[in-house]
Write an enzyme that holds these catalytic residues in place. Structure first.
Site, PDB file in Angstrom:
ATOM      1  N   TRP A   1       0.814  -1.212   0.000  1.00 51.08           N
ATOM      2  CA  TRP A   1       0.000   0.000   0.000  1.00 51.08           C
ATOM      3  C   TRP A   1       0.845   1.258   0.000  1.00 51.08           C
ATOM      4  O   TRP A   1       0.450   2.290  -0.561  1.00 51.08           O
ATOM      5  CB  TRP A   1      -0.993   0.004   1.169  1.00 51.08           C
ATOM      6  CG  TRP A   1      -2.034  -1.067   1.027  1.00 51.08           C
ATOM      7  CD1 TRP A   1      -2.227  -2.143   1.862  1.00 51.08           C
ATOM      8  CD2 TRP A   1      -3.012  -1.205  -0.026  1.00 51.08           C
ATOM      9  NE1 TRP A   1      -3.258  -2.916   1.395  1.00 51.08           N
ATOM     10  CE2 TRP A   1      -3.758  -2.378   0.246  1.00 51.08           C
ATOM     11  CE3 TRP A   1      -3.323  -0.446  -1.151  1.00 51.08           C
ATOM     12  CZ2 TRP A   1      -4.804  -2.804  -0.583  1.00 51.08           C
ATOM     13  CZ3 TRP A   1      -4.362  -0.877  -1.975  1.00 51.08           C
ATOM     14  CH2 TRP A   1      -5.089  -2.037  -1.680  1.00 51.08           C
TER      15      TRP A   1
ATOM     16  N   ASP B   1      -1.297   6.460   6.899  1.00 54.41           N
ATOM     17  CA  ASP B   1      -2.408   5.630   6.423  1.00 54.41           C
ATOM     18  C   ASP B   1      -2.693   4.599   7.513  1.00 54.41           C
ATOM     19  O   ASP B   1      -1.892   3.692   7.741  1.00 54.41           O
ATOM     20  CB  ASP B   1      -2.002   4.953   5.099  1.00 54.41           C
ATOM     21  CG  ASP B   1      -3.049   3.959   4.586  1.00 54.41           C
ATOM     22  OD1 ASP B   1      -4.066   3.746   5.263  1.00 54.41           O
ATOM     23  OD2 ASP B   1      -2.824   3.386   3.493  1.00 54.41           O
TER      24      ASP B   1
ATOM     25  N   LYS C   1     -11.992  -1.781   6.880  1.00 59.05           N
ATOM     26  CA  LYS C   1     -11.092  -2.701   7.547  1.00 59.05           C
ATOM     27  C   LYS C   1     -11.470  -2.856   9.020  1.00 59.05           C
ATOM     28  O   LYS C   1     -11.506  -3.945   9.532  1.00 59.05           O
ATOM     29  CB  LYS C   1      -9.636  -2.214   7.453  1.00 59.05           C
ATOM     30  CG  LYS C   1      -9.154  -1.921   6.037  1.00 59.05           C
ATOM     31  CD  LYS C   1      -8.789  -3.176   5.263  1.00 59.05           C
ATOM     32  CE  LYS C   1      -8.654  -2.949   3.764  1.00 59.05           C
ATOM     33  NZ  LYS C   1      -7.577  -2.059   3.351  1.00 59.05           N
TER      34      LYS C   1
HETATM   35  C1  LIG Z   1      -7.037  -1.596   2.003  1.00 67.31           C
HETATM   36  C2  LIG Z   1      -6.004  -0.574   2.143  1.00 67.31           C
HETATM   37  C3  LIG Z   1      -5.910   0.502   1.256  1.00 67.31           C
HETATM   38  C4  LIG Z   1      -6.820   0.636   0.041  1.00 67.31           C
HETATM   39  O1  LIG Z   1      -8.095   0.897   0.443  1.00 67.31           O
HETATM   40  P1  LIG Z   1      -9.332   1.015  -0.577  1.00 67.31           P
HETATM   41  O2  LIG Z   1     -10.392   1.562   0.319  1.00 67.31           O
HETATM   42  O3  LIG Z   1      -9.614  -0.352  -1.085  1.00 67.31           O
HETATM   43  O4  LIG Z   1      -8.953   1.952  -1.649  1.00 67.31           O
HETATM   44  C5  LIG Z   1      -4.949   1.459   1.477  1.00 67.31           C
HETATM   45  N1  LIG Z   1      -4.095   1.361   2.521  1.00 67.31           N
HETATM   46  C6  LIG Z   1      -4.134   0.335   3.389  1.00 67.31           C
HETATM   47  C7  LIG Z   1      -3.174   0.284   4.520  1.00 67.31           C
HETATM   48  C8  LIG Z   1      -5.083  -0.666   3.227  1.00 67.31           C
HETATM   49  O5  LIG Z   1      -5.142  -1.682   4.096  1.00 67.31           O
END
Ligand SMILES: *Cc1c(COP(=O)(O)O)cnc(C)c1O
Length: 360
Positions: free
Chosen positions: A101, A174, A198
Site C-alpha cells: 500500500w 495511512d 477494515k
Molecule cells: C485496504 C487498504 C488501502 C486501500 O483501500 P481502498 O479503500 O480499497 O482503496 C490502502 N491502505 C491500506 C493500509 C489498506 O489496508
C-alpha cells in the site's frame, strides 16, 4: 454454527452492531423510513453525522485544531487527495516504502507529478520489517513524510512507540487497517486517513483527520478530493455515504461501551498473542516479523510450502474459519484480527492450526 471471518476487508463487524442495524433497518428511530432512504439533508441524518464525529473525536482524543472529514473513494482516493492537498509547497514528498500500500501511494503521487523520494524501504527483506528514514528529514525540503502505519498485507505496524522520527516534518499516516485498534496521539500527525471497511464500518466512507493549518484553500484539485469543501460544508457539499456513516456511528458507540481505544488495544493484544504464541512454538507454521513490529490486526504466517498453505486454507474453511488466504501479491496465510473479532475466533483458529499440524 459459528463462522469466524478473518477477511482483511471488507471485514467482520461487531455482532451487536449488526443486530442493531437489523432492528433499525425498516424504521430508523420510529420514523417509518429506513436509513437507506432518508435524506442526507434531514435533521435525523444531521444528528447522526454530528454524533458520529463527536464520538470519533472523543475516542481518538482529537485536538480542536483538527478536522474530521467523511470522504469517499477509499484509501486509494486518499493516495491522490493527500498530495493534491498537502504537497503544494515543495511538491516533494518523503515516503517510507513498507509494502504494497505504501508503494501504491508512491505510484499515485508520482503519476500526479509530485516528486516522491523513497527515504527508506525494506523491499530486500520482502517487507517483513519496517523501514526508517536513511537521513534526517526537514520540512524545508519536503511537504511531509508519508507512512503506512499498519501494513495490511505484510503484517507489520509502526506502533505508537516505534513511529519514525518526525520532529521536523509533518507526518502523514495511512491507518486504514488499524484505525482505532491501538493508541496513537493524533497530535503526532498532520493527517491520518482510514478506509472504513477494515476496522470501522462497511465500505464506502473514508475517515480523514487533518490539522486545520494544513488545509490549503488554493489546492488545485477536483472538488471531490479537495478537503476545503468538506470542511466548509461539514462533509456534505454533495451526498455523503449515509449508511456507512450511520454504521460507523454505531461502531463508535460500541467502542465507547467497551471502554474506548485503550481498552480495545488491551483486548487486541491478548487476541493477537493467542495466535503469535502458537506460531512461535509451531514447527510447521511461522511468522517472520520481529515481535516489536508485529501487527495486532493482520497476522501473516506460512508453512513455507504453497501447496501445504492451500491445504490449510481448505481445512480451515471446512471448520468455518473463512478468508485465511494471504494476499495474492505475497501468498502464504493471513488472519485479520480486527476489533470486532472475538478472542474465541483467535482460539478457534489456533485449535485448527494445531489439529492440522498434528497430521502434517
Ligand atoms: C485496504 C487498504 C488501502 C486501500 O483501500 P481502498 O479503500 O480499497 O482503496 C490502502 N491502505 C491500506 C493500509 C489498506 O489496508
Amino acid at each position: 454454527m459459528t463462522v469466524y471471518n478473518f477477511s482483511a476487508g471488507p471485514a467482520v463487524m461487531p455482532k451487536p452492531v449488526i443486530e442493531q442495524i437489523q432492528r433499525e433497518l425498516p424504521s430508523l428511530q420510529g420514523s417509518g423510513m429506513s436509513i437507506l432512504e432518508i435524506s442526507h439533508r434531514s435533521q435525523r441524518f444531521q444528528d447522526i453525522i454530528d454524533t458520529t464525529k463527536q464520538d470519533l473525536k472523543d475516542l481518538l482524543n482529537v485536538p480542536d485544531n483538527y478536522e474530521i472529514l467523511f470522504c469517499q473513494g477509499g484509501g486509494t482516493g486518499q493516495f491522490a487527495a493527500v498530495p493534491l492537498n498537502l504537497a503544494n509547497h515543495h511538491r516533494k514528498i518523503a515516503l517510507l516504502d513498507s509494502g504494497h500500500w505504501a508503494s501504491g501511494a508512491a505510484n499515485e503521487a508520482t503519476n500526479l507529478g509530485y516528486d516522491v523520494d523513497i527515504v527508506g524501504n525494506t523491499k530486500a527483506d520482502n517487507y517483513q520489517s519496517l523501514p526508517y528514514p536513511d537521513h534526517e528529514l526537514s520540512s524545508s525540503q519536503y511537504d511531509y513524510l508519508y507512512t503506512t502505519i499498519n501494513n495490511t498485507i505484510e503484517g507489520t505496524t509502526y506502533h505508537n512507540d516505534i513511529l519514525p522520527d518526525h520532529k521536523d516534518i509533518t507526518l502523514v499516516g495511512d491507518m486504514s487497517s488499524n484505525f482505532m485498534a491501538e493508541h496513537y496521539n493524533v497530535s503526532d500527525f498532520g493527517l491520518i486517513f482510514a478506509g472504513a471497511q477494515k476496522n470501522l464500518a462497511p465500505a464506502g466512507v473514508t475517515i480523514v483527520i487533518v490539522r486545520k493549518d494544513l488545509i490549503d484553500p488554493a489546492a488545485h484539485t477536483p472538488k471531490i478530493l479537495n478537503y476545503e469543501p468538506y470542511v466548509k460544508k461539514d462533509s456534505m457539499f454533495n451526498t455523503p455515504p449515509v449508511f456507512p456513516i450511520y454504521a460507523a456511528g454505531l461502531v463508535a458507540k460500541w467502542l465507547k461501551g467497551l471502554g474506548g481505544i485503550d481498552a480495545m488495544e488491551k483486548i487486541n493484544r491478548q487476541k493477537a498473542a493467542v495466535l503469535y504464541d502458537y506460531l512461535d512454538e509451531s514447527k510447521l507454521f511461522k511468522n517472520h516479523v520481529k515481535p516489536s513490529e508485529r501487527s495486532l490486526t493482520n497476522i501473516t504466517f506460512t508453512t513455507g510450502d504453497a501447496d501445504l498453505d492451500a491445504q490449510f486454507v481448505d481445512f480451515a474453511t471446512q471448520h468455518d474459519l473463512i478468508s485465511i488466504k494471504g494476499h495474492r501479491s505475497v501468498g502464504g496465510l493471513r488472519a485479520s484480527l480486527y476489533n470486532a473479532m472475538p478472542i474465541d475466533g483467535a482460539k478457534a483458529l489456533v485449535d485448527c492450526l494445531h489439529q492440522f499440524e498434528q497430521t502434517h
